[in-house]
Design an enzyme around this catalytic site. Structure first.
Site, PDB file in Angstrom:
ATOM      1  N   SER A 161       0.719  -1.050  -0.005  1.00 31.35           N
ATOM      2  CA  SER A 161      -0.008   0.039   0.049  1.00 31.35           C
ATOM      3  C   SER A 161       1.278   1.285   0.170  1.00 31.35           C
ATOM      4  O   SER A 161       0.392   2.208  -0.096  1.00 31.35           O
ATOM      5  CB  SER A 161      -0.974   0.106   1.093  1.00 31.35           C
ATOM      6  OG  SER A 161      -0.294   0.033   2.297  1.00 31.35           O
TER       7      SER A 161
ATOM      8  N   LYS B   9       1.568   3.837   7.001  1.00 29.99           N
ATOM      9  CA  LYS B   9       0.772   4.763   6.122  1.00 29.99           C
ATOM     10  C   LYS B   9       1.605   6.079   6.296  1.00 29.99           C
ATOM     11  O   LYS B   9       2.343   6.226   7.333  1.00 29.99           O
ATOM     12  CB  LYS B   9      -0.357   4.776   6.500  1.00 29.99           C
ATOM     13  CG  LYS B   9      -1.257   3.410   6.298  1.00 29.99           C
ATOM     14  CD  LYS B   9      -1.623   3.215   4.816  1.00 29.99           C
ATOM     15  CE  LYS B   9      -2.376   2.026   4.548  1.00 29.99           C
ATOM     16  NZ  LYS B   9      -1.678   0.808   4.863  1.00 29.99           N
TER      17      LYS B   9
END
Lengths: 171, 171
Positions: free
Chosen positions: B92, B129
């Site tokens: 991601s 993230k």
DNA sequence: ATAGTTGATTTCTGTACTTTAATCAACTGT
DNA sequence: ACAGTTGATTAAAGTACAGAAATCAACTAT
């Protein structure tokens, strides 16, 4: 007129030293004493390596998830005398995960085989490419569609410095 | 009946020791003696960091191109007691240069500010993230168009472990 | 002459020993 | 009784010292 006397628990307690464990005098070269003391203070830079799963709650990543403790130097550098670092420039190897200004770990003692990422000197410039062997021809392959492969021939003076083992990227 | 005698040059030559320089006995904790000896043998893992330009010829990258010598531990780990490693999973954050199985260097002593890449625990799973602050709302932003941002609210139990400073990628 | 042997000399190396630190319990004064 | 003092005890820390290693030059044998 005796004071004190032989008894259990007398004397300076064990583990009161700065390291909390027995020590031994070891001769060290003077130039390295400072960095060795730093190394020792940091317990040899052995830091925990966690997996990606952690148990719920948030006091600290679960102890049982610790794969192990590793030292970056020992983990990344197998041949200290044959290893050096190069700062990457350009983005011809972007698809191999090599970005501008990354630090590449290069091991000169590894054989530059087909498929390995290597550091090569081309026209007095260091460059990173993947070594590709095809029908006895050698190529330096970029991993970026914007760049073209370079064949290694007698004409062009290409010298392969070593094999890139790891890339250190700053986020 | 004298043999030898006081004279210049007699005796064991200086710099004949295993380190070629004066030594000093230093007390070390027994558990670290082995790794310290390894550390010393490798001269403290101080390895050269080259730029990208080298002078022609190929005996070795030109000496004058050496930026400096660095030790990976000292270079990458500013707060040894607050640092740990996590193995990345998923992709991601591919556009931030973080690939599956990369080792992330995480510093818990750094403030998780807007724009920093952080390690967060979401549903008992560690995830990487980029932290994004917008109108007093906090988001965990992936850097891969296939994934969606996650807002950090009171409901979802998100805990931020620390700030990712570097990524180690194996080629 | 020349090669090998031996004592003198200097440096290197590891560890034994001394010094310092920390703790316990008996002693002493209030 | 209680707090402070002092000697005994044990561990930690640093260093001095003794033995090993390496070299030179005088000596000795061939």
């Amino acid at each position: 007129m005796s004071h004190g006397g032989a008894r259990k628990g007398a004397g300076r307690p064990k583990g009161q030293g700065q390291y909390g464990e027995p020590t031994k005098p070891i001769r060290l070269p003077e130039s390295l004493i400072k960095s060795v003391l730093k190394f020792v203070k940091n317990k040899g830079y052995q830091l925990p390596l966690y997996g990606s799963k952690i148990s719920a709650g948030h006091p600290s990543p679960a102890e049982d998830d610790i794969d192990r403790h590793i030292d970056l130097n020992e983990h990344l550098i197998k041949h200290p005398t044959a290893t050096f670092f190069v700062r990457a420039s350009g983005n011809s190897m972007i698809n191999a995960g090599i970005h501008e200004n990354d630090i590449l770990i290069v091991d000169r003692s590894l054989q530059p085989q087909h498929g390995k990422v290597v550091i090569a000197a081309v026209d007095g410039q260091l460059t990173v490419k993947r070594l590709h062997k095809e029908n006895d021809k050698l190529f330096l392959m970029p991993e970026n569609p914007d760049y073209s492969p370079l064949e290694i021939t007698e004409e062009n003076e290409v010298y392969i410095w070593g094999v890139v083992t790891n890339v250190i990227h700053s986020v």
